[in-house]
Write a protein that holds these residues in place. Structure first.
Motif: not given
Length: 449
Positions: A208-209, A228-229, A234-236, A202-204
């Motif tokens: 990301k949001y 963007n970095e 947090l791509d996963e 939830l935190l990640n």
């Protein structure tokens, strides 16, 4: 862009009706953080008369003209971009639009925030290396840099409850859900509740949001690069819309304590956004702070850091009442100092009321009579003869101190009220304030005044 000071000049606004409506809705969120205790707050005055639900303390309106009140920060509403700076600067820094002056004010703002508890900006001081942006872009840059540093240093994984139908049991079997599934003929699927240790938590997802929200707003290439970095790191993590209510349920283990600042950043973003029809787009965004609280909190934090070896420092001390049985008329001191050796007490009251042109003032030295009455009642009820009124400087050189002796019926007992201007800002920068303020307070607090 309209750049102004508190209670500064009027400026033209577009679409006053919608802007005022937006500010009223914003105040519904802010009033839980900043209680309605400001001297100019009166829901029955001006253009807001007749309905407290239409009250907001940020701007006053006169037709299509607006004027800042006692909140600093910025307001982004549709095509209106407004920046509001502290009034203590307005005599010396008459052109707030210039980059050099803005940089000076920005550095002071974040220096004050570094001592504040109520208005805690979650920035490492080492991050404050770029001040060549407008205030909104500067805050977005600092948000992005802080988040990026924390995530790159320590990626966050957590145990998170998952409810899933599996062929093989895992964790706890949820028999209520399993019974309902069996009634539909799906007896081969077993409903389980388990808590895997996952990066997609939830935190990640919230980070990301919020990162995508900021990316939709910023126009600065460096900030876009950092955001963007973060998204790449947090791509996963799934892209999901998150709320501040979800964020407030998260409990961070002590080993991830640096994520507390990241949570605060996300909370500030989510609380101040107004959704538009397009996902990941800020329609309106504002950050506003009451300067009375910033000044009080700064002085309190500064004394706590530099003088706690000598004094017991108690901000917002409110254990006394003017009338007892029943307790009524509660007294609340901004700061109460108790000398650890002598147990002598000093009441400190911070007054964010710049005293302009003191050399031309009358014998009251710019002090309001109601403030004097308030200090006398504080001292009398607390049983101390030392009261300190602290004001911000209005020029680069603080005004001379003023002492008032209030006799308690006879000339044998007096209450000593000292009014002082302290270094709160300087044309030489905030580092000069740090040095001068420490020397000034050491002199005042060691003096018998």
């Amino acid at each position: 862009m309209n750049t102004t000071f508190e209670y500064g000049r009027q400026f033209v606004v577009d679409n006053r009706k919608d802007l005022e409506s937006y500010l009223c809705s914003l105040w519904k969120e802010y009033k839980e953080i900043w209680p309605a205790q400001h001297e100019d707050e009166n829901p029955d005055s001006g253009s807001n008369s007749g309905s407290s639900s239409k009250y907001q303390p940020f701007l006053s309106f006169d037709g299509n003209f607006a004027r800042a009140r006692n909140y600093i920060g910025f307001i982004h509403f549709e095509n209106s971009n407004i920046e509001i700076y502290p009034k203590v600067f307005q005599n010396e820094l008459k052109e707030p639009e210039t980059r050099k002056i803005k940089e000076l004010m920005h550095r002071h703002l974040f220096y004050w925030f570094s001592y504040c508890r109520k208005v805690k900006f979650p920035f490492n001081q080492a991050s404050l290396d770029r001040f060549d942006f407008e205030l909104p872009e500067l805050i977005l840059y600092l948000f992005a840099k802080q988040i990026c540093e924390v995530i790159s240093l320590r990626p966050y994984s957590a145990y998170e409850e998952v409810q899933e139908a599996l062929f093989t049991p895992r964790g706890r079997i949820n028999f209520d859900r399993y019974a309902a599934r069996m009634s539909c003929g799906n007896y081969h699927m077993i409903d389980c509740d388990y808590e895997p240790f996952i990066f997609d938590n939830l935190l990640n997802r919230t980070i990301k949001y919020c990162t995508r929200l900021m990316l939709s707003k910023t126009r600065v290439i460096e900030t876009q690069r950092i955001l963007n970095e973060i998204i790449f790191m947090l791509d996963e993590v799934d892209d999901r819309v998150c709320s501040v209510q979800q964020l407030q349920t998260i409990r961070i283990p002590s080993m991830y304590s640096d994520y507390e600042d990241v949570i605060q950043i996300c909370c500030m973003i989510l609380k101040n956004q107004v959704y538009s029809y397009q996902e990941y787009e800020f329609k309106n965004w504002s950050l506003l702070f009451p300067m009375e609280y910033i000044f009080e909190d700064f002085i309190s934090g500064y004394i706590r850091k530099h003088f706690s070896n000598t004094f017991k420092v108690e901000p917002q001390k409110s254990d006394l009442y003017l009338h007892t049985s029943p307790n009524t008329f509660n007294l609340q001191h901004d700061i109460l100092l108790t000398n650890k050796k002598t147990e002598e007490q000093i009441i400190i009251d911070t007054k964010y009321k710049p005293r302009w042109n003191l050399e031309k003032c009358d014998s009251k030295k710019g002090i309001a009579q109601t403030d004097m009455y308030q200090m006398i009642s504080y001292a009398y009820r607390r049983g101390t003869d030392k009261v300190l009124l602290i004001y911000p400087n209005t020029s680069d050189k603080p005004a001379d101190d003023s002492v008032f002796l209030i006799y308690k019926g006879t000339k044998d007992e007096t209450i000593k009220i000292k009014a002082v201007d302290v270094p709160f800002w300087s044309l030489d920068g905030h580092l000069s304030v740090e040095k001068k303020l420490k020397a000034e307070l050491r002199s005042i607090l060691s003096d018998e005044f």
